[in-house]
Design an enzyme around this catalytic site. Sequence first.
Site, PDB file in Angstrom:
ATOM      1  N   THR A 369       0.863  -1.160   0.000  1.00  0.00           N
ATOM      2  CA  THR A 369       0.000   0.000   0.000  1.00  0.00           C
ATOM      3  C   THR A 369       0.899   1.209   0.000  1.00  0.00           C
ATOM      4  OG1 THR A 369      -1.551  -1.230   1.315  1.00  0.00           O
ATOM      5  CG2 THR A 369      -1.912   1.127   1.204  1.00  0.00           C
ATOM      6  N   GLY A 370       0.737   2.028  -0.982  1.00  0.00           N
ATOM      7  CA  GLY A 370       1.667   3.144  -1.070  1.00  0.00           C
ATOM      8  C   GLY A 370       0.970   4.470  -1.189  1.00  0.00           C
ATOM      9  N   GLY A 371       1.758   5.441  -1.602  1.00  0.00           N
ATOM     10  CA  GLY A 371       1.274   6.808  -1.666  1.00  0.00           C
ATOM     11  C   GLY A 371       0.072   6.975  -2.559  1.00  0.00           C
ATOM     12  N   PHE A 372      -0.039   6.147  -3.553  1.00  0.00           N
ATOM     13  CA  PHE A 372      -1.122   6.382  -4.511  1.00  0.00           C
ATOM     14  C   PHE A 372      -2.191   5.308  -4.486  1.00  0.00           C
ATOM     15  CE2 PHE A 372       2.677   8.465  -6.146  1.00  0.00           C
ATOM     16  CZ  PHE A 372       2.214   9.764  -6.185  1.00  0.00           C
ATOM     17  N   VAL A 375      -1.415  -2.002  -4.318  1.00  0.00           N
ATOM     18  CA  VAL A 375      -0.889  -2.745  -5.456  1.00  0.00           C
ATOM     19  C   VAL A 375      -1.193  -4.222  -5.242  1.00  0.00           C
ATOM     20  CG1 VAL A 375       1.123  -3.233  -6.860  1.00  0.00           C
ATOM     21  CG2 VAL A 375       0.981  -1.088  -5.615  1.00  0.00           C
ATOM     22  N   LYS A 390      -2.099  -1.541  -9.869  1.00  0.00           N
ATOM     23  CA  LYS A 390      -2.118  -0.471  -8.869  1.00  0.00           C
ATOM     24  C   LYS A 390      -3.466   0.217  -8.946  1.00  0.00           C
ATOM     25  CE  LYS A 390       1.065   2.427  -7.014  1.00  0.00           C
ATOM     26  NZ  LYS A 390       2.405   2.935  -7.045  1.00  0.00           N
ATOM     27  N   ASP A 486       9.753  11.107  -7.859  1.00  0.00           N
ATOM     28  CA  ASP A 486       9.683  10.334  -6.611  1.00  0.00           C
ATOM     29  C   ASP A 486      10.712   9.199  -6.625  1.00  0.00           C
ATOM     30  OD1 ASP A 486       8.801   9.937  -4.081  1.00  0.00           O
ATOM     31  OD2 ASP A 486       6.917   8.946  -4.653  1.00  0.00           O
TER      32      ASP A 486
END
Length: 685
Positions: A369-372, A375, A390, A486
């Site tokens: 789980t990321g910034g956007f 996944v 994603k 990034d």
Amino acid sequence: MLLLSQRMKLLKKHNKMSLLNLLLFLVITPLLCHATNPNPDFIFTGFRSTDLTLKGIAEIKPNGLLALTNGTRQKSGYAFYPNPITFKNSPNESAISFSTSFVFGIIPEYPTLSGHGISFVIAPQPSLPNALPSQYLGLFNESNNGNITNQIIAVEFDTIQSTEFNDINDNHVGIDINGLDSVLSYPAGYYGNDGRFQNLSLISGNAMRVWIEYDGGKKQMNVTMGSIRMRKPSLPTLSLDKDLSQYINPIMYVGFASSTGSVSTSHYLLGWSFKMNGEAKEIDSFKLPKLPRINRQEKMFNYLTMVLPFVLMFVLAAVISAVVYYVRRKRKFAEEIEDWELDYGPHRFKYKDLYFATKGFNEKGLLGTGGFGQVYKGVLSSSKMDIAVKRVSHQSRQGMREFVAEIVSIGRLRHRNLVQLLGYCRRKNELLLVYDYMSNGSLDKLLYDEPGCTLNWRQRFRVIKGVAAGLLYLHEEWEQVVIHRDVKASNVLLDSELNAKLGDFGLSRLYDHGTDPRTTHVVGTIGYLAPEHTRTGKATPATDVYSFGAFLLEVASGKRPIGLKDNEFILVDWIFCFWSKGLIFNAVDPNLGGVFDAQEVEMVMKLGLLCSNTNQYSRPTMRQVVQFLEGDIPLPDISSLGISAEALSFAHKQGFEDFSMSYSSSLMNKAFSTSMAGSHLSGGR
Ligand SMILES: *[C@@H]1O[C@H](CO)[C@@H](O)[C@H](O)[C@H]1NC(C)=O
Ligand SMILES: *[C@@H]1O[C@H](CO)[C@@H](O)[C@H](O)[C@H]1NC(C)=O
Ligand SMILES: *[C@@H]1O[C@H](CO)[C@@H](O)[C@H](O)[C@H]1NC(C)=O
Ligand SMILES: *[C@@H]1O[C@H](CO)[C@@H](O)[C@H](O)[C@H]1NC(C)=O
């Protein structure tokens, strides 16, 4: 009065008459007088309840039809003419001639099966209380069958072959005297005008007509059958030459008996005429009540009326559930697609395919789980290809078009150090990006989370060179300048051969487009953000180089650019400190166990510091970086570039404070805050 005197004689003979009896006799004589009409002659086309004496389950239907049985199994029904009939004037005399005609019908429940039959009966009483149904036809019982004392004559229309009574078949007419072993029987039917015998099926459901005549002079009984509209055939079906006188009492009753067996059957009488000493009146078939339709049709009708609603309900329910299913499925897999997207056709995935590939975005397939967004790992069912999907949630529709255009153009980027974007899918508030699956996950996991399988220096150096090559491609080698925005360890993914691939490029643009230009708006990850980027909010190749510097230091030292727990820890300062004291190797990741190429490590550390220069113009370009890493050109002396610990530290702190300020002034959007929270996982795999 003649009759009265006869009766008087008769009674005198049988009873020793008392005065009381005489009185009684005188009282009832007028009734008897009326009843024992010497030549009864009646005709019923349809019946009224007063016409007959009913016994058993017999009943008269409102339309005048006499139902001797009504389909109930193992039952008998009787209908007698209520008045006694004088068949002979004294016991020793011969029986008088009589004639009768009637119309009957048998309606079986099943077209080919029936339960016994119907008989015309001459009996001493207007009932047969001890008789049994089934094969006894409601005429006899097992103990009195065949007894001479029964004084019963019957003409049976039997639909069952009872072998114990030597029945000839299951569709016959027979004359029975005191028992069911018919004295004469024949298949049901008639002789046509040509003299040929025509069968009649008793259970056809059609009405049939019967004529029975007894000639007292010839001592002959004839039974003739025919279909309902027929005139009486000239040849009888049965002709019995027998003097019936001894079997007939002077006073007898006439009527019908019918019984059912184990198969449900109904026996009906439609009309009846009778005459003593003469020919019974012809029954007008058109005046008769109608037989019910044969059960087959009735059953079909019943079947339809009873089953059809259920069938319809079932069909309706099926249709409704199909529609509900379809609508839900449609909604579940609904996507947004607009005309402008049609140009991107090949890059567009069907949501349904992605849904099934990821097993419905199953938690088990969650890679990170990321910034956007999240996944998920998936397998495309069509090609069996491993993919990473994603899910990016997006609120703004505004930037979508430009973003998708960019995604698609990014999809055209091809470099062995970039994670390949395969395509996208767009739904309401949701964008799905489909990437090549990277089996070894993101670099930061290998650096920090799994100390057991940490990368050795050779592998790390290869990763660094790979990322540099990927970034150079974005900056300089593609048709447009693409700024990654990034660069960090968690955005570096490793394939099965530990080749480094840079992921997530361009994604931050999604949050750049369409937002208020007046807001200071930064997307990136704290610790990797160049100070001028935080200040101006403008991303340039140089800001990527700054991030790459932080990444270099991170890989070499095994430490995050900014302490996760302790925000006071700043990696650049820390390393610069060692460097300035000439103790650069003290900063090397202890997980390497001291096994590394000293020259390379020193070069990477220095290059990291060089890229972290506060002055963006003093930072090398990615092309230079690649040249340094490849050893094509030597690294310049850092001190000669005028970097001091204070400058570095100050710049960095200042950048960090700017960053914090803008964060606390809540001008940041969601992407920013998630970057803050879980930046280390936002790898696109
Ligand atoms: C037939 O008649 C009997 C007696 O009248 C009654 O109990 C029975 O329910 C009837 N059966 C049918 C099928 O009408
Ligand atoms: C009737 O016949 C029997 C013998 O068959 C005879 O014994 C009897 O007396 C006769 N009765 C009359 C009333 O003729
Ligand atoms: C049979 O019927 C006769 C009368 O006809 C009666 O006396 C006798 O008891 C009946 N037998 C049975 C078994 O019902
Ligand atoms: C009439 O029925 C008998 C048996 O019941 C059969 O043998 C015969 O062939 C039938 N005749 C016709 C013309 O159907």
